[in-house]
Enzyme design. Sequence first.
Site, short mmCIF file in Angstrom:
data_model
loop_
_atom_site.label_atom_id
_atom_site.label_comp_id
_atom_site.label_asym_id
_atom_site.label_seq_id
_atom_site.Cartn_x
_atom_site.Cartn_y
_atom_site.Cartn_z
N CYS A 143 0.84 -1.20 0.00
CA CYS A 143 0.00 0.00 0.00
C CYS A 143 0.87 1.24 0.00
CB CYS A 143 -0.86 0.04 1.26
SG CYS A 143 -2.02 -1.30 1.32
N ILE A 204 3.10 -14.31 -3.23
CA ILE A 204 3.18 -12.90 -3.55
C ILE A 204 1.79 -12.25 -3.61
CG2 ILE A 204 5.31 -13.05 -4.93
CD1 ILE A 204 3.62 -13.13 -7.47
C1 LIG Z 1 -10.23 -9.32 -6.14
C2 LIG Z 1 -8.98 -9.41 -5.34
C3 LIG Z 1 -8.89 -8.77 -4.10
C4 LIG Z 1 -7.72 -8.83 -3.33
N1 LIG Z 1 -7.67 -8.21 -2.12
C5 LIG Z 1 -6.55 -8.32 -1.35
C6 LIG Z 1 -6.50 -7.74 -0.04
O1 LIG Z 1 -7.48 -7.16 0.45
N2 LIG Z 1 -5.34 -7.87 0.67
C7 LIG Z 1 -4.25 -8.54 0.18
O2 LIG Z 1 -3.23 -8.64 0.87
N3 LIG Z 1 -4.28 -9.13 -1.05
C8 LIG Z 1 -5.39 -9.03 -1.81
N4 LIG Z 1 -5.44 -9.64 -3.05
C9 LIG Z 1 -4.28 -10.43 -3.52
C10 LIG Z 1 -4.48 -11.91 -3.27
O3 LIG Z 1 -4.63 -12.19 -1.90
C11 LIG Z 1 -3.32 -12.76 -3.87
O4 LIG Z 1 -2.12 -12.36 -3.25
C12 LIG Z 1 -3.19 -12.58 -5.37
O5 LIG Z 1 -4.47 -12.51 -5.98
C13 LIG Z 1 -2.40 -13.73 -6.02
O6 LIG Z 1 -3.02 -14.97 -5.82
P1 LIG Z 1 -3.98 -15.68 -6.94
O7 LIG Z 1 -3.23 -15.65 -8.25
O8 LIG Z 1 -4.23 -17.05 -6.42
O9 LIG Z 1 -5.23 -14.86 -7.02
C14 LIG Z 1 -6.60 -9.57 -3.83
C15 LIG Z 1 -6.70 -10.23 -5.07
C16 LIG Z 1 -7.85 -10.15 -5.83
C17 LIG Z 1 -7.93 -10.90 -7.14
#
Ligand SMILES: Cc1cc2nc3c(=O)[nH]c(=O)nc-3n(C[C@H](O)[C@H](O)[C@H](O)COP(=O)(O)O)c2cc1C
Length: 316
Positions: A143, A204
Amino acid sequence: MSEYRKKTATKENRPNLAVEIAGIKLKNPVMPASGTFGYGEEYASYLDLENLGAIVTKGLSLKPKAGNATPRVAETVSGMLNAIGLQNVGVEGFIQYKLPFLRELNTPVIANFFGNTLEEYGEVARALSEIPEIAGVELNISCPNVKQGGIVFGTDPRAAAEVVSLVRKNLRKPLIAKLTPNVTDITVIARAVEEAGADAISCINTVTGMAVDVKTRRPRLANTTGGLSGPAIRPIAVRMVHQVVQAVSIPVIGIGGIMRAEDALEFLIVGATAVQVGTANFVDPGAMATIVEGLEQFCIDEGIADIRELIGSLRH
Ligand SMILES: Cc1cc2nc3c(=O)[nH]c(=O)nc-3n(C[C@H](O)[C@H](O)[C@H](O)COP(=O)(O)O)c2cc1C
């Protein structure tokens, strides 16, 4: 995982899937990635939440947040872009509306949180520290610091260390620092957060990206840029987890594009102790249940009695 469905699970060959992260005992290494699983309850009709290693909440801030203007998500090849803007109910709203459901579950709750200033991170940490039902916290450092020209805490080793050490001081719970991949050398940040007192690292978060609608010539997201997630980022995530595991001695949670058990296994083999599943929950809300089953089946077929034998078992 159909190629692995060879042997039947029996009482005798049922493998141990339990792992431990920073003192938090998980029945298995699979948990949702923050922001893709609401506060847990939203998914209760799709899978048994007590069969998950843990529940990771949507990112919490001190006050509720409405998030960004729409469109906030866009599908891409093998992934998606999002710029939700960390919409959430705030810590008080979480305690009042979300915790009553979560406290009844026999599954540890990990609260993900963030702040827009150093002070805000400290305040949220203090508030979360008071909630007994929270097993641990995951600190999102992807952030911008609005008080310091918008520099993203997690892209600078000094800023990352500063926020982790402040949170550490304000928190009496296990602390997991979640790293952003949008850096040149993730091992520098990983070492900085370990030295500052993180008990574990998750790795990540999303990869910054952008997509354009060529007809309107506008960005597909109202925010112009967003975070890329899903299978498109998995090789980047596996590489980064591999690097981070070599750089630190605290446990690492692997995240990025996990859709199937086989994908989760890649992360465990390079050294992750547990994994988080994000975008897959949007494609199939029961994905994590299938992944847990697939991990068990893989262990049975490979004659592995304890999943921990796989962690860091990469051959060269
Ligand atoms: C719609 C959405 C909302 C997310 N919100 C957060 C969040 O609030 N806090 C955070 O640390 N990561 C957030 N992420 C990141 C995910 O936790 C994760 O690190 C990232 O999507 C990679 O994993 P994936 O490829 O399995 O989705 C968000 C991802 C997506 C797609």
